[in-house]
Design an enzyme around this catalytic site. Structure first.
Site: not given
Ligand code: GLN
Length: 441
Positions: A64, A67, A191, A243, A261
């Site tokens: 993430s 992003k 993605y 988040y 994550v």
């Molecule tokens: N690739 C992960 C997902 O889309 C990224 C989520 C994250 O790092 N919080 O679930």
């Protein structure tokens, strides 16, 4: 002398690694297998000096943390309005993978949750781009932030794509509400490749430093995205990057940040520093337990909370003197210093506000030799001061060897003839008043 900063970072890693609670992301099999004991932290200054401690060369997928950078690429390409029409900027208070859209607008709430990030991914490149072309653009964009060529970890990609049920559901929701066009499965594929780009804490710190540096990569000197894009991205990171823990993070750590994550955490403090941290075990929000600990510790120790910003205004005026020249004319020399923004410029205007000055003075000299930068509003304020002093019947000379004033776009340079590089002409004038410490110039 050996810099104490790496020793300090070492101490932070040690202090934050005593226990290792949490668990690795289990919904992506490849991440579940990550070595949970790895831990690293890295700082990059905005002029590209990098300090690290722990497993600083350990590679992990960006997840993430991609992003905000992909959001930045979409903004740079399409402009704010186009992107805002498709993705909002409100914190969701929900988990990153919530199946949700704003009930009024029908858009994803923000680009840091998966719904908004899938949408931002789909905005990169022309509409006709294939998934591979789009991913290539993302990869090149993120590489520009990192200052080196990044790659996709194919096994992480395959592993996540094989179990991407949740993201497929989100992409189908986005397609059914016409937030994205085209095949939702392809958006998920692109993605997921974006999330599988491999980085180190060093890359994260340097990418963050590029944001902290207003969009210019500190090592390559490349302007990766325009400054207004950076402001938008950092704002959204501040309010939504962590988040459903964003409020807690804002009040305790106070650095625009993003977690992923795989265990990475990135923080960017405007004008100061970029931070990368890594440790695979996650808290219930999906953020690295030890990564969050290390960032908290750094913010506390180093005074990095964004609300603890410096107070430059009091020191904007370095010296303010009245001098008498050999022909008997009277000159006020107002020497400014530092970085001038609204509050500093207001101090200067306050000091110069004197409607009878023309009775006593012949010339006002604004000495900007020690001013590093003047932002847009301070530029306007100082120029207005120059204009009004002249209307009062005073002559005004600006000593500005580095040309920090009159550099903002969309305004002419009508006063350029009054700008001189040195205070030389006034050397030897006799001091007759003012609040400065030293006589003469
Ligand atoms: N690739 C992960 C997902 O889309 C990224 C989520 C994250 O790092 N919080 O679930």
């Amino acid at each position: 002398m050996k810099s104490p900063i790496p020793d300090y970072l070492h101490e932070v890693v040690e202090a934050c690694s005593g226990d290792n609670p949490g668990s690795t992301a289990d919904y992506i099999p490849e991440l579940a297998q990550a070595d949970p004991d790895r831990v690293a932290v890295c700082l990059s200054t905005v002029d590209g000096v990098v300090y690290s401690a722990g497993d600083a060369d350990a590679e992990f997928s960006i997840q993430s943390i991609s992003k905000p950078f992909v959001y930045a690429l979409a903004l740079a390409e399409h402009g704010l309005d186009h992107v805002l029409a498709r993705v909002g900027v409100e914190p969701s208070g929900e988990a990153f993978n919530e199946l949700s859209l704003d009930s009024d607008s029908g858009r994803p709430l923000n680009p840091m949750i998966n719904a908004g990030a899938l949408t931002a991914h789909a905005l990169v490149g022309p509409e006709s781009a294939t998934t591979d072309e789009r991913v290539e653009r993302v990869l090149r964009g993120l590489s520009a932030f990192a200052g080196r060529d990044l790659d996709v970890d194919e096994s992480v990609f395959e592993s996540e794509l094989g179990t991407a049920y949740r993201n497929s559901a989100i992409a189908n929701m986005l397609r059914s509400y016409s937030v994205i066009d085209g095949d939702p499965a392809e958006t998920v594929r692109g993605y997921t490749r974006q999330c599988a780009i491999t980085v180190t804490v060093r890359d994260l710190a340097v990418m963050a430093a590029t944001l902290a540096n207003g969009g210019v990569q500190p090592l390559t000197g490349q302007r990766v995205v325009p400054r207004p894009v950076v402001r938008q991205v950092l704002s959204v990171m501040m309010t939504c990057g962590m988040y459903d823990a964003a409020g807690d993070w804002m009040s305790t750590v106070g650095i625009p940040a993003k977690s992923g994550v795989s265990g990475g955490v990135l923080g960017a403090l405007p004008g100061q520093v970029g931070i990368g941290a890594f440790s695979p075990r996650l808290d219930p929000h999906g953020s690295s337990v030890r990564g969050v600990r290390m960032c908290t510790r750094l913010s506390d120790d180093m005074g990095l909370h964004i609300m603890d910003g410096p107070e430059p205004a009091r020191s904007a005026i370095r010296r303010d003197r009245t001098l008498r020249g050999p022909q008997g004319h009277t000159v006020r020399v107002c020497s400014l210093q530092g970085t001038l923004q609204f509050s500093g410029a207001e101090h200067v205007l306050r000091a110069l506000s004197d409607e009878d000055a023309a009775d006593r003075l012949d010339l006002v000299v604004l000495d900007l030799r020690r001013v590093h930068s003047v932002n847009d509003v301070a530029d306007r304020m100082l120029r207005e001061a120059v204009r009004r002093l002249r209307l009062d019947g005073l002559r005004v000379t600006v000593v500005d060897p580095e040309r920090v004033l009159y550099t903002h776009p969309a305004r002419g340079d009508e006063s350029a003839d009054e700008v001189v590089p040195t205070l030389g002409p006034f050397l030897g004038y006799e001091r007759v008043g003012g609040g400065g410490q030293a006589a003469g110039v």
